[in-house]
Design an enzyme around this catalytic site. Structure first.
Site, PDB file in Angstrom:
ATOM      1  N   ASP A 320       0.921  -1.078   0.022  1.00  0.00           N
ATOM      2  CA  ASP A 320       0.153   0.051  -0.131  1.00  0.00           C
ATOM      3  C   ASP A 320       1.006   1.274  -0.007  1.00  0.00           C
ATOM      4  OD1 ASP A 320      -2.331   1.242   0.316  1.00  0.00           O
ATOM      5  OD2 ASP A 320      -1.624   2.045   2.458  1.00  0.00           O
ATOM      6  N   ASP A 571      -1.808  -0.260   6.343  1.00  0.00           N
ATOM      7  CA  ASP A 571      -2.021   0.500   7.828  1.00  0.00           C
ATOM      8  C   ASP A 571      -3.399   1.200   7.893  1.00  0.00           C
ATOM      9  OD1 ASP A 571      -1.845   2.628   6.060  1.00  0.00           O
ATOM     10  OD2 ASP A 571      -0.437   3.834   7.176  1.00  0.00           O
ATOM     11  N   ASP A 575      -7.443  -1.056   3.882  1.00  0.00           N
ATOM     12  CA  ASP A 575      -6.629  -2.400   3.530  1.00  0.00           C
ATOM     13  C   ASP A 575      -6.774  -3.711   4.537  1.00  0.00           C
ATOM     14  OD1 ASP A 575      -4.820  -0.891   2.342  1.00  0.00           O
ATOM     15  OD2 ASP A 575      -4.003  -0.031   4.023  1.00  0.00           O
TER      16      ASP A 575
END
Length: 905
Positions: A320, A571, A575
């Site tokens: 990410d 985080d 996600d």
């Protein structure tokens, strides 16, 4: 029902009253096991129970010297307890550092509390990404709540005053205050036994292999032991002149008379001790526990023991962008107004101040309106407009940012405005008009469009068609260590995919800067509206932009269907779905509660640069365990084979005291030393296959040597003590040969270990013959033993070379496609076809194996004929003057080159 003032909260006296009444939010989630549980877990094992039973049998014989194997049992148990407690202490310490706080209102002020300090009727404040710590009822504000960790449904649920909040769910967007209605064991999350916390099935080859070995040993050893004991008793019965009706009735009569068949019991106990792979389980737990402690010192929290192994096997890493490649901190690069003639004001709207552009007014006031639930983008805008003179307007309604909508908005007296990703805010017609401008700005920065709308529905959706008034570009701060970390994974052959909700052009530019291969090619996930398009995209692209949380999960699923082992870093709340789906999930400690709770690895210092250390620990653990496990499995396999042999040719040659010598010097000591040394080599092949390839040659060599020992003893009439000594020394020779082979390439530590093993065995045999039941061999017996030892070592090295030459089967797992489906992956794309019925597939495998053998035989014959032809054309040379060739072979450590020696002239 008690009520609490929303603005004032509970008073200090009211909090103390509830604490005295036990109405506190006790932590019902078991973080780590207690010291008592750890001791019981290591003490009360199946193998310890078997050892206790075997010890009782030895005590019955009166041969107390054969109880020395209990020392190894006590040592193993003590090591297990100590390592478990060290790991617990370190994990508890890190868990405390990563634990989140809650904001509560008490005595009219907001205070930060640990989750177990919350009491009944507390007023708590919850915002985006917060996990709800206790069952509560909303008293003010609104939010969209994700209850997927509880229900499995990812649809967001709107919560308004009066709505119930379930502990374990988390806030996706919005800000609210809620009154706690349940605490501790009364919480919903506690009532379903912590099932609210997602528990992922561990995908561990080591654990699966160990379970298979343990099940195999447990099933085989009992019938083998009984059969061996019956065979030994039968031999004793024959030696006694076959008194009574049967060997069984004679055995019972002997036991009732107080005469225990000692030799039969001791030989059976010796066989069963050899079959127990107890040290292998302990070694695995200790190695992984030590890895956990080492990672904890590097500020990495491994929430599952076996996840270290999984990450070391990962071949695709999905990143990410925000918080992983970038630090999460952002700044406004610039604002770009558009002509607003086409954006007319509604009759009731107040005008925007003359000295302020519509874009600046909308940006500043939407950011201020959503500041209570500010994300990184909103914070960057607040910092940008902090010292700029833009009139503050009171919001009439506020729509907080949502990861599914990808925009936020607010209504003012001057009109309603939204701010977000252009593809999600604008219609296709409007977006087509500004697409080129967005593409130009998105080359290096994140681009947000600001648009005017007619208003918002009660559900928070836009009313009317959004009309753009301008753009704002946000610059991400790239982590200084990102390029080095990305480079490490590139060197290790790990495929990198960057998956982000941002504009794909921005993601691509950042990915290029840090060195992600294939970053120039990217895809906008808004175009991936079917499963087939997602499947096609994962084969072609490594940069994905505008990805929704559901699409992140689907991308991970598509990669797993192709047989990849996938790790996911993230985080944020967006996600969570992908983190749950990945084989190994990594979260930042500073991220959302939800992401941290579903992740197996938490980076406490929020630094992606810690990832190589995790991979290195996993590789050290796997590679060393593969080497050490071969020692333990060798003993188990040859003990089972020898027991089966001795059922027909009793008695079993080993006594328990002799197995103790083998257990300590040939297995335990070298196993633990080799299991804990540094090793960063890439993990290759299956764990169980690699272990068996090392263990089988030694096991077969020991069984053949023991059969030869028994044959020689019967032919020459050697005593049982002499046979036992010969079997012990030939077994030690095979084990020492295995230790030598798995210690390649030699290091000072491995040389010292090898010398320690050899010296230890010699000291035991020569210095303590009576204790170890060692016979005093004659010259003839010693020569025969030496021949058998040389034969044993030769058989081992020959079999080991054959095992190394076996080509591993190349397989591409294709989970999710169903039985009878073949998936071929290549550079030109994938191909899916049927493999036919089970019988057809078996027949094809047999035919393919036969064809491969024919081809290899033909090749060897052709090479031989070619060499004959070369020799015929060469002049004859004297014997011994032939051409010496260098020879290249494959060994356990890689490629081995044998060069011809040169004679001195």
């Amino acid at each position: 029902m008690a009520t609490t003032d929303i603005e004032r909260g509970l008073s200090t006296a009211e909090v103390e009253e509830r604490i005295a009444a036990g109405k506190i939010n006790r932590n019902m989630e078991l973080k780590t096991k207690s010291v008592r549980e750890l001791i019981i877990e290591n003490l009360c094992t199946l193998f310890n129970l078997i050892n206790v039973v075997l010890a009782i049998l030895v005590i019955m014989t009166g041969s107390f010297k054969n109880l020395t194997f209990l020392f190894v049992v006590f040592l193993n148990t003590a090591i297990g307890v100590i390592q478990s407690m060290r790991s617990k202490k370190m994990v508890d310490k890190l868990t405390l550092l990563t634990s989140k706080k809650a904001i509560a209102v008490r005595d009219g002020a907001e205070v930060e509390l640990d989750l177990d300090q919350i009491v009944l009727d507390d007023i708590i404040r919850l915002g985006r990404g917060d996990q709800i710590p206790a069952d509560a009822v909303v008293v003010s504000g609104e939010a969209l709540v994700n209850e997927s960790l509880l229900t499995g449904e990812s649809d967001l649920i709107k919560k308004q005053p009066g709505s119930e909040l379930m502990s374990g769910s988390f806030i996706d967007s919005g800000l609210l205050r809620a009154r706690v209605v349940h605490v501790g064991a009364d919480n919903y999350v506690a009532k379903i036994n912590n099932e609210a916390k997602y528990v992922k099935k561990v995908n561990s080859e080591i654990m699966n292999a160990l379970n298979a070995i343990v099940r195999f040993a447990s099933v085989i050893m009992i019938p083998l032991g009984l059969a061996l004991f019956a065979s030994s008793v039968s031999g004793l019965w024959d030696a006694a002149g076959t008194p009574g009706d049967s060997a069984l009735s004679w055995c019972f009569s002997e036991l009732l008379a107080g005469r225990v068949p000692s030799s039969a019991l001791l030989s059976t106990v010796g066989a069963l001790l050899g079959m127990i792979p107890q040290g292998l389980v302990l070694l695995t737990s200790s190695v992984l526990a030590i890895a956990t402690v080492r990672l904890a010192r590097r500020k990495v929290l491994a929430q599952q023991l076996y996840c270290i192994e999984t990450l070391a096997r990962v071949d695709v890493l999905c990143l990410d962008k925000t918080g992983t490649i970038t630090s999460g901190r952002m700044e406004v690069e610039g604002t770009y107004p558009l002509p607003v003639e086409g954006v007319g004001l509604a009759p009731d709207d107040a005008p925007v101040p003359v000295d302020t552009t519509v874009l600046d007014f909308a940006l500043a006031n939407v950011a201020r309106a959503t500041s209570a639930d500010a994300n990184e983008t909103c914070q960057a805008l607040l910092n940008y407009y902090a010292d700029r003179p833009v009139e503050v307007s009171e919001p009439l309604s506020v729509i907080p940012f949502s990861s599914s909508k990808k925009w936020s908005g607010a209504s003012f007296a001057q009109g309603s405005y939204v701010m977000g990703a252009a593809q999600f805010v604008l219609s296709e017609r409007i977006f087509a008009q500004v697409e080129n401008r967005v593409a130009e700005l998105a080359d290096t920065c994140r681009v947000l469009v600001v648009a005017r709308v007619d208003g918002f529905t009660p559900d928070g959706d836009m009313v009317g068609e959004a009309e753009p008034v301008g753009f704002v570009t946000i610059r991400d701060e790239i982590r200084t260590s990102a390029a080095e970390t990305i480079g490490y994974f590139n060197e290790q052959g790990v495929t990198l995919n960057v998956i982000s909700g941002d504009d794909p052009r921005t993601v691509s530019s950042i990915a290029r800067v840090v060195g992600v291969p294939g970053a120039d090619a990217y895809v906008d996930a808004t175009t991936l509206d079917t499963p087939s398009k997602i499947d096609a995209a994962v084969d072609r692209y490594h940069v994905f932009g505008r990805v929704t949380p559901q699409q992140k999960r689907e991308l991970v699923q598509a990669l797993k269907r192709r047989g990849h082992t996938v790790a996911m870093t993230g985080d944020g709340v967006n996600d969570v779905l992908a983190l749950k789906e990945a084989d190994c999930s990594v979260a930042m400690a500073a991220g959302s509660d939800a992401a941290r709770n579903v992740a197996e690895i938490v980076l406490v210092d929020n630094d992606f640069a810690s990832m190589p250390a995790v991979v290195a620990e996993g590789r050290r653990s796997i590679n060393n365990l593969q080497r050490s496990a071969s020692l333990f499995l060798t003993k188990t396999l040859f003990s089972m084979g020898l027991a089966a042999l001795c059922i027909a040719l009793p008695p079993y040659p080993f006594e328990p005291i002799q197995m103790t010598l083998i257990n300590f010097f040939c297995i335990g000591a070298p196993g633990f030393v080799l299991g804990l040394e540094p090793n960063n080599a890439r993990v290759k092949g299956s764990f169980l296959t690699n272990v068996l390839k090392r263990a089988l040659p030694a096991s077969v060599a020991v069984i053949l040597a023991a059969a030869l020992d028994i044959f020689v003893a019967r032919v020459f009439g050697f005593s049982q003590l002499t046979l036992s000594t010969m079997c012990l020394l030939t077994s030690c020779a095979a084990s020492v040969s295995l230790i030598w082979r798995i210690s390649q390439p030699l290091t000072p530590l491995r040389v010292m270990l090898f010398v320690f093993v050899v010296v230890g065995i010699l000291v035991g045999v020569i210095g303590f013959p009576e204790l170890l039941s060692i016979a005093n061999l004659s010259m003839g017996e010693a020569i025969i033993l030496l021949v058998i030892v040389v034969f044993t070592c030769g058989v081992f090295f020959k079999l080991a070379t054959m095992m190394d030459s076996l080509k591993p089967r190349r397989r591409h797992a294709a989970t999710g496609f169903g039985r009878g489906v073949r998936v071929r992956l290549g550079r030109g794309g994938g191909k899916v076809s049927s493999t036919g019925s089970t019988a057809e597939r078996f027949a094809k495998r047999v035919a393919a194996d036969m064809a491969q053998r024919r081809e290899e035989r033909t090749t060897r014959e052709a090479e031989a004929r070619a060499l004959e032809g070369v020799e015929k054309t060469q002049p004859k040379k004297k014997k011994g003057a032939g051409v010496k060739r260098s020879r290249v072979t494959k060994s356990a450590q890689g490629i081995k080159v044998s060069m011809p020696s040169k004679k001195k002239k």
